[in-house]
Structure formats: structure tokens, C-alpha cells
Design a protein around this motif. Structure first.
Motif, mmCIF file in Angstrom:
data_model
loop_
_atom_site.group_PDB
_atom_site.id
_atom_site.type_symbol
_atom_site.label_atom_id
_atom_site.label_comp_id
_atom_site.label_asym_id
_atom_site.label_seq_id
_atom_site.Cartn_x
_atom_site.Cartn_y
_atom_site.Cartn_z
ATOM 1 N N GLU A 55 3.470 -5.447 -1.288
ATOM 2 C CA GLU A 55 4.784 -5.650 -0.686
ATOM 3 C C GLU A 55 5.145 -7.127 -0.704
ATOM 4 O O GLU A 55 4.334 -7.970 -0.322
ATOM 5 C CB GLU A 55 4.759 -5.160 0.771
ATOM 6 C CG GLU A 55 6.093 -5.340 1.450
ATOM 7 C CD GLU A 55 6.018 -5.212 2.973
ATOM 8 O OE1 GLU A 55 4.932 -4.886 3.508
ATOM 9 O OE2 GLU A 55 7.053 -5.465 3.599
ATOM 10 N N PHE A 81 8.411 -2.891 -2.767
ATOM 11 C CA PHE A 81 7.131 -2.196 -2.677
ATOM 12 C C PHE A 81 6.729 -1.704 -4.069
ATOM 13 O O PHE A 81 7.400 -0.861 -4.651
ATOM 14 C CB PHE A 81 7.241 -1.004 -1.718
ATOM 15 C CG PHE A 81 7.453 -1.420 -0.291
ATOM 16 C CD1 PHE A 81 6.379 -1.491 0.593
ATOM 17 C CD2 PHE A 81 8.721 -1.774 0.165
ATOM 18 C CE1 PHE A 81 6.566 -1.889 1.904
ATOM 19 C CE2 PHE A 81 8.915 -2.178 1.479
ATOM 20 C CZ PHE A 81 7.837 -2.233 2.358
ATOM 21 N N ILE A 123 9.420 3.069 -2.289
ATOM 22 C CA ILE A 123 8.635 2.608 -3.440
ATOM 23 C C ILE A 123 9.645 2.171 -4.490
ATOM 24 O O ILE A 123 10.529 2.938 -4.867
ATOM 25 C CB ILE A 123 7.723 3.727 -4.001
ATOM 26 C CG1 ILE A 123 6.604 4.116 -3.019
ATOM 27 C CG2 ILE A 123 7.119 3.309 -5.358
ATOM 28 C CD1 ILE A 123 5.528 3.073 -2.772
ATOM 29 N N ILE A 168 4.815 4.652 4.596
ATOM 30 C CA ILE A 168 5.575 4.149 3.447
ATOM 31 C C ILE A 168 6.967 4.780 3.458
ATOM 32 O O ILE A 168 7.099 6.003 3.537
ATOM 33 C CB ILE A 168 4.834 4.471 2.119
ATOM 34 C CG1 ILE A 168 3.523 3.680 2.052
ATOM 35 C CG2 ILE A 168 5.720 4.173 0.913
ATOM 36 C CD1 ILE A 168 2.645 4.013 0.847
ATOM 37 N N LEU A 176 -0.992 -0.804 -2.713
ATOM 38 C CA LEU A 176 0.445 -1.044 -2.545
ATOM 39 C C LEU A 176 0.634 -2.537 -2.338
ATOM 40 O O LEU A 176 -0.103 -3.159 -1.556
ATOM 41 C CB LEU A 176 0.936 -0.282 -1.316
ATOM 42 C CG LEU A 176 2.415 -0.436 -0.952
ATOM 43 C CD1 LEU A 176 3.294 0.286 -1.983
ATOM 44 C CD2 LEU A 176 2.691 0.129 0.439
#
Ligand SMILES: [Zn+2]
Ligand SMILES: [Zn+2]
Ligand SMILES: [Zn+2]
Length: 256
Positions: A43, A48, A69, A66, A41
Motif C-alpha cells: 500500500e 493497493f 485492489i 481489504i 499486499l
């Protein structure tokens, strides 16, 4: 721009521990020997970006808390990289648009077929994942950052790794062409497939990836897609300090 990369999973396709296995690594008490399927992932600026949706995505998302997304990039359509797509559901509701899923044309076709109910079905009771497949054939700008596909050879297939700023993620490969190697200079962070020591037809080994890391000279290199042959602590002791095994939950700060 500052960015944070989180290793959601560092394991090979069956995960570690492997179901039914009695080996030492599968019974290790070191949390870094527990490896879910491979994914990261990224960021930055409140955005994201997820690379791959593994069968462990739900557990990974709960572990890392999380909440959002904004886009998914797929390296390829093997089961260990896509089967968690449906678990995007709770993150896909209450958004102004569908979550875009970027994949190479051939991989997008396979994902569409695998998740036909999500893309083609008319299901009047709702609750389908609100996602949209987008074909990715060239570098793509996601929220002001370029994600460049890096072609790699995975057995007999060509699949994608990605470069973004000073980082690159190459999760499944047996070979990297010279043309792709040229796209990987000047990296701060590099992820390479390193399944185990023993050769494998579709994956790189620790020894092969050490050679690649030596050529590319990234500031820090992490090995991923690791199977139960490699104990985290023991393997790391045998590696140079700038080249280490990744582990689930590892977080890295870098410049995009
Ligand atoms: Zn894989
Ligand atoms: Zn085992
Ligand atoms: Zn694969």
C-alpha cells in the motif's frame, strides 16, 4: 514515499495446517504457525497492489479488511498463486475500470485458460470478475512506482519475483542467477522462499536462503512459502535477528 507491506500468507502450496496432518506444527496453538498460501499486499499513497491471488485470498482479504485492489502482479501460474482470482469479484465492481492483472506472457496464457469463463464468456447475468489480463515483459510503473520483474529458477521453469523500491519479494525459487542477484543490492526488505530444511527440487531451503541472505545483506530478510516442517518460534530462535520467518498478518513499513 512511505509504503506498507502486509504478508497476506506465508505458507506453502498446501497451507499449514495441512489437511489430515497430525504433526506438532499443524496442531500448534501459536497463530504464527497457521500459514495461508503465499501472497503480499503493498500500500502506498492510497493505492493497493497485490502480488498473487491465492486460494486463501477471500479469507486474507476479510482478515486484513481489504476494501480496494488497484492492480495484481503474478509471480507465476501455479494453483497456490492464482486460484483466488475469482474472489477479486466484490473488489472489481463499482470501479471506473477493470482491475489490471499483470503476468508474464506464458503465465498470462495459462491464467486465461484456467479462468476462461471470466475472460471469454458472455454471461448475461453479470457478476463476472471485472479484470483484465495485461502482459508484463519489462518493469512496469504502477501509480508512480516501478515494479521490476526479477527472473528466478523454480525447478525447471523461470518465473518472476519483483523488486519495488527498497523491497523485493521472491516467493518460489530453487535458484537465483548472478544476473538477478545483481538486481537485489541495497535492499531494506527481502523476502525469500524457504520451504523447509530438507532439499526440494523446486524450492529453496532455510540453509540455502540463509546463504543468499548473507550475500545480499538486506537490512531485514523474511522467509516465506513455509511448510509444516518449521515451527515459527523454534526456527526463529536458530536464525540471526535480521533474518526471520514471515507470518500471516506481518506488516512492514518501508520506503519506496
Ligand atoms: Zn508456490
Ligand atoms: Zn503437519
Ligand atoms: Zn510455484
Amino acid at each position: 514515499m512511505k509504503a506498507t507491506l502486509t504478508v497476506l500468507g506465508s505458507g506453502t502450496s498446501m497451507g499449514v495446517p495441512t489437511i489430515g496432518c497430525d504433526c506438532a506444527v499443524c496442531h500448534s496453538t501459536d497463530p504464527r504457525d497457521r500459514r495461508t498460501r503465499p501472497s503480499i499486499l503493498i500500500e502506498y499513497s492510497g493505492n493497493f497492489v497485490l502480488i498473487d491471488t491465492t486460494p486463501d485470498f477471500r479469507e486474507q482479504a476479510l482478515r486484513e479488511n481489504i476494501r480496494k485492489i488497484d492492480a495484481v502482479l503474478y509471480t507465476h501460474a501455479h494453483a497456490d498463486h492464482v486460484l483466488g482470482l475469482d474472489d477479486l469479484r466484490p473488489l472489481s465492481f463499482h470501479r471506473p475500470n477493470k482491475i489490471p492483472l499483470y503476468a508474464r506472457p506464458d503465465h498470462a496464457a495459462i491464467i486465461r485458460e484456467m479462468f476462461r469463463y471470466a475472460f471469454d464468456a458472455v454471461y448475461k447475468f453479470g457478476n463476472l470478475p471485472q479484470v483484465e489480463l495485461k502482459v508484463l515483459e519489462a518493469p512496469v510503473d504502477l501509480f508512480g512506482v516501478t515494479f521490476e520483474p526479477i527472473p528466478v529458477i523454480h525447478g525447471e521453469a523461470e518465473i518472476w519475483g519483483f523488486r519495488f523500491g527498497s523491497a523485493a519479494y521472491l516467493t518460489d525459487f530453487s535458484e537465483i542467477s548472478d544476473a538477478s542477484m545483481e538486481k537485489l543490492s541495497g535492499l531494506d526488505i527481502l523476502f525469500l522462499d524457504a520451504l523447509r530444511h530438507k532439499p526440494h527440487p523446486t524450492h529453496s531451503t532455510v540453509e540455502n536462503s540463509l546463504k543468499i541472505a548473507g550475500r545480499l545483506q538486506a537490512k531485514r530478510t523474511f522467509f516465506t512459502h513455509i511448510c509444516h516442517d518449521l515451527s515459527h518460534a523454534e526456527t526463529n530462535q536458530s536464525l540471526p535477528p535480521q533474518i526471520q520467518l514471515a507470518y500471516d498478518g506481518l506488516k512492514l513499513e518501508f520506503e519506496l
